[in-house]
Design an enzyme around this catalytic site. Structure first.
Site, PDB file in Angstrom:
ATOM      1  N   HIS A  27       0.839  -1.205   0.000  1.00  0.00           N
ATOM      2  CA  HIS A  27       0.000   0.000   0.000  1.00  0.00           C
ATOM      3  C   HIS A  27       0.869   1.248   0.000  1.00  0.00           C
ATOM      4  O   HIS A  27       1.870   1.323   0.700  1.00  0.00           O
ATOM      5  CB  HIS A  27      -0.921   0.027   1.224  1.00  0.00           C
ATOM      6  CG  HIS A  27      -2.085  -0.908   1.098  1.00  0.00           C
ATOM      7  ND1 HIS A  27      -3.223  -0.767   1.831  1.00  0.00           N
ATOM      8  CD2 HIS A  27      -2.287  -1.989   0.312  1.00  0.00           C
ATOM      9  CE1 HIS A  27      -4.085  -1.723   1.510  1.00  0.00           C
ATOM     10  NE2 HIS A  27      -3.527  -2.487   0.592  1.00  0.00           N
TER      11      HIS A  27
ATOM     12  N   TYR B  19      -9.177   5.057   7.769  1.00  0.00           N
ATOM     13  CA  TYR B  19      -9.341   5.408   9.185  1.00  0.00           C
ATOM     14  C   TYR B  19     -10.444   6.467   9.221  1.00  0.00           C
ATOM     15  O   TYR B  19     -10.297   7.545   8.654  1.00  0.00           O
ATOM     16  CB  TYR B  19      -8.048   5.997   9.745  1.00  0.00           C
ATOM     17  CG  TYR B  19      -6.948   4.971   9.988  1.00  0.00           C
ATOM     18  CD1 TYR B  19      -6.781   4.385  11.239  1.00  0.00           C
ATOM     19  CD2 TYR B  19      -6.075   4.581   8.972  1.00  0.00           C
ATOM     20  CE1 TYR B  19      -5.775   3.451  11.482  1.00  0.00           C
ATOM     21  CE2 TYR B  19      -5.063   3.652   9.205  1.00  0.00           C
ATOM     22  CZ  TYR B  19      -4.923   3.094  10.462  1.00  0.00           C
ATOM     23  OH  TYR B  19      -3.935   2.164  10.692  1.00  0.00           O
TER      24      TYR B  19
ATOM     25  N   PRO C 126      -4.072  -0.232  19.088  1.00  0.00           N
ATOM     26  CA  PRO C 126      -3.861  -0.693  17.714  1.00  0.00           C
ATOM     27  C   PRO C 126      -3.995   0.371  16.635  1.00  0.00           C
ATOM     28  O   PRO C 126      -3.747   0.084  15.461  1.00  0.00           O
ATOM     29  CB  PRO C 126      -4.941  -1.771  17.540  1.00  0.00           C
ATOM     30  CG  PRO C 126      -6.009  -1.395  18.498  1.00  0.00           C
ATOM     31  CD  PRO C 126      -5.324  -0.748  19.662  1.00  0.00           C
TER      32      PRO C 126
ATOM     33  N   LYS D 256       1.233  -0.552  15.332  1.00  0.00           N
ATOM     34  CA  LYS D 256       2.658  -0.665  15.642  1.00  0.00           C
ATOM     35  C   LYS D 256       3.043  -1.920  16.426  1.00  0.00           C
ATOM     36  O   LYS D 256       4.230  -2.222  16.558  1.00  0.00           O
ATOM     37  CB  LYS D 256       3.125   0.570  16.444  1.00  0.00           C
ATOM     38  CG  LYS D 256       3.142   1.840  15.627  1.00  0.00           C
ATOM     39  CD  LYS D 256       4.121   1.750  14.480  1.00  0.00           C
ATOM     40  CE  LYS D 256       4.039   2.943  13.557  1.00  0.00           C
ATOM     41  NZ  LYS D 256       4.394   2.623  12.174  1.00  0.00           N
TER      42      LYS D 256
ATOM     43  N   TYR E 233       4.110   6.419  10.208  1.00  0.00           N
ATOM     44  CA  TYR E 233       3.218   5.288   9.936  1.00  0.00           C
ATOM     45  C   TYR E 233       3.966   4.231   9.113  1.00  0.00           C
ATOM     46  O   TYR E 233       3.878   3.041   9.381  1.00  0.00           O
ATOM     47  CB  TYR E 233       1.976   5.786   9.183  1.00  0.00           C
ATOM     48  CG  TYR E 233       0.886   4.745   9.082  1.00  0.00           C
ATOM     49  CD1 TYR E 233      -0.026   4.569  10.114  1.00  0.00           C
ATOM     50  CD2 TYR E 233       0.792   3.924   7.965  1.00  0.00           C
ATOM     51  CE1 TYR E 233      -1.014   3.609  10.042  1.00  0.00           C
ATOM     52  CE2 TYR E 233      -0.202   2.954   7.876  1.00  0.00           C
ATOM     53  CZ  TYR E 233      -1.092   2.804   8.916  1.00  0.00           C
ATOM     54  OH  TYR E 233      -2.068   1.846   8.839  1.00  0.00           O
TER      55      TYR E 233
HETATM   56  C1  PHB Z   1      -5.525  -4.614  10.531  1.00  0.00           C
HETATM   57  O1  PHB Z   1      -5.475  -4.797   9.312  1.00  0.00           O
HETATM   58  O2  PHB Z   1      -5.838  -5.523  11.306  1.00  0.00           O
HETATM   59  C2  PHB Z   1      -5.161  -3.293  11.101  1.00  0.00           C
HETATM   60  C3  PHB Z   1      -4.779  -2.276  10.240  1.00  0.00           C
HETATM   61  C4  PHB Z   1      -4.445  -1.040  10.748  1.00  0.00           C
HETATM   62  C5  PHB Z   1      -4.511  -0.809  12.108  1.00  0.00           C
HETATM   63  C6  PHB Z   1      -4.896  -1.819  12.977  1.00  0.00           C
HETATM   64  C7  PHB Z   1      -5.229  -3.064  12.473  1.00  0.00           C
HETATM   65  O3  PHB Z   1      -4.206   0.415  12.588  1.00  0.00           O
END
Ligand code: PHB
Ligand code: APR
Length: 392
Positions: free
Chosen positions: A65, A197, A288, A292, A379
């Site tokens: 990505h 997000y 989460p 990280k 990130y």
């Molecule tokens: C996930 O794909 O499980 C995932 C992706 C981004 C995050 C947390 C979990 O910030």
């Protein structure tokens, strides 16, 4: 102790340098291979898996990505990660796939992983006097045993034997965030090419994925929410309400896994007690939101392997002496990023003023190149980019 990403990768890195290890894991192989966790690999994490020969399937099946979407106030904003972070990218690849690849690699090389074997006590490390470390365990048949060793690595997560062992001696910093995540895995083609997000007055949501046919989604929920309160229909309705923007349609499919995770931050200091070293979730937990957790675990064991090889092969403890401080600097940077993202994206019930501040922060983030670049760099590569693994 522990066959999560930390313990398995450490064992693999040590074996490559000629250091023998035994991994004790209280769960079965099937259990650890099926356990659904997050799935974003930073640039440096993916590069390390490549460099030590376990990145093949990740490169074939992982999704590269180059951006993420921030969705708020009914609008979509793309953060072009790769463009802002010097050409680096992330790989979306489930943690349990990394675990499977590492188990395969260890077993193929003749490595010892004792599944269904629980560590129940550690002695001989700094906290208990004696000079020779030993781990007491109970195996699959219920038999007690003891493993003598040169060092013990506590890679046994937040609820393992090592965290319990150091409880009276460590300084533990912790913060419980006032919400939880309900996570689902659904057999539905992802309705987005990049992670979304999303901040909404009803709560945060996250759209992630595992493959062209599997979507991974999360909803902010009240801590302690019983799963029974969330039948499929309510989950999809809530996701649709929070993620709604004009011209975008969500795909729906059978939910094949679901769980609720509390959001907390924990840091244990120091991360070394004589011959007992902590790594991964045993030493720290991050919320989460910044994805990280696994990246920190991988960065820890990279440093730990680099420190243990000269210690065990040449009696040179200089890197081992620096292990804790070098890890903690990176860990606190990750806590800061994860907490900042968490506080910006999760509305608190009844806190309208705070909600407006969140929107102002997001507005600044997507309209300031400096702010977007800061997010992108951290990130995509918090652990490698700032020299936080190499110590540069
Ligand atoms: C996930 O794909 O499980 C995932 C992706 C981004 C995050 C947390 C979990 O910030
Ligand atoms: N004896 C043996 N094994 C144990 C014990 C014990 N007493 N206690 C726990 N374990 C095992 C767990 O069953 C688990 O398989 O230790 C392992 C720890 O693995 P993880 O929890 O995956 O932790 P870690 O390897 O540090 O990886 C961190 O996992 O929780 C996620 O978000 C976190 O992505 C991060 C990653």
């Amino acid at each position: 102790m522990g066959a999560g990403p930390a313990g398995l990768l450490l064992s693999h890195l040590l074996a490559r340098a000629g250091v023998e290890s035994v991994v004790l894991e209280r769960r079965s192989r099937e259990y650890v291979e099926q356990r659904v966790r997050a799935g974003v690999l930073e640039h440096s994490t993916a590069a390390l898996l490549d460099a030590c020969g376990v990145g093949g399937r990740m490169r074939r099946e992982g999704l590269v990505h180059h951006g993420i979407e921030l969705r708020f106030a009914g609008a979509r904003h793309r953060v072009p990660l790769t463009e802002l972070a010097g050409g680096r990218s992330i790989v979306v690849y489930g943690q349990q796939e990394v675990v499977k690849d590492l188990i395969d690699a260890r077993l193929a090389a003749g490595g010892r992983i004792e599944f269904d074997t629980e560590a129940v006590g550690i002695e001989g490390w700094e906290g208990t006097g004696g000079a020779t470390p030993a781990v007491h365990f109970v195996d699959a048949a219920g038999r007690a045993g003891t493993l003598s060793c040169d060092v013990v690595c506590g890679c046994d997560g937040a609820h393992g034997a090592s965290r319990a062992a150091v409880a009276g001696r460590a300084r533990v910093f912790s913060h419980r965030h006032p919400f939880a995540w309900l996570g689902i895995l659904a057999e539905a083609p992802p309705a987005t090419e990049e992670l979304i997000y999303c901040r909404h007055d009803r709560g945060f949501s996250l759209y992630s994925m595992r493959s062209p046919t599997l979507s991974r989604l999360y909803l902010q929920v009240e801590p302690g929410t019983p799963l029974e309160d969330w039948p499929d229909e309510r989950i999809w309705d809530e996701l649709a309400a929070r993620l709604h923007v004009e011209g975008w349609e969500m795909s729906v499919g059978p939910i094949v896994e679901r769980s609720v995770t509390d959001m907390q931050s924990v840091v244990v200091e120091p991360m070394r007690f004589g011959s007992l070293f902590l790594a991964g979730d045993a030493a720290h937990v991050v919320p989460p939101t910044g994805a990280k957790g696994m990246n920190l675990a991988v960065a820890d064991v990279r440093l730990l392997a680099e420190a243990l090889v000269p210690l065990l092969q040449a009696g040179d403890g200089s890197l081992a002496d620096e292990y804790s401080a070098r890890c903690l600097r990176r860990v606190w940077r990750a806590q800061e990023l994860s907490t900042w993202m968490t506080m910006m994206l999760h509305p608190l019930t009844g806190e309208d003023f705070n909600g407006r501040l969140q929107l102002a922060r997001l507005d600044h983030l997507v309209h300031s190149e400096g702010a977007s670049r800061w997010l992108a760099e951290n990130y995509v590569d918090l652990t490698g980019g700032a020299g936080l693994v190499t110590g540069a």
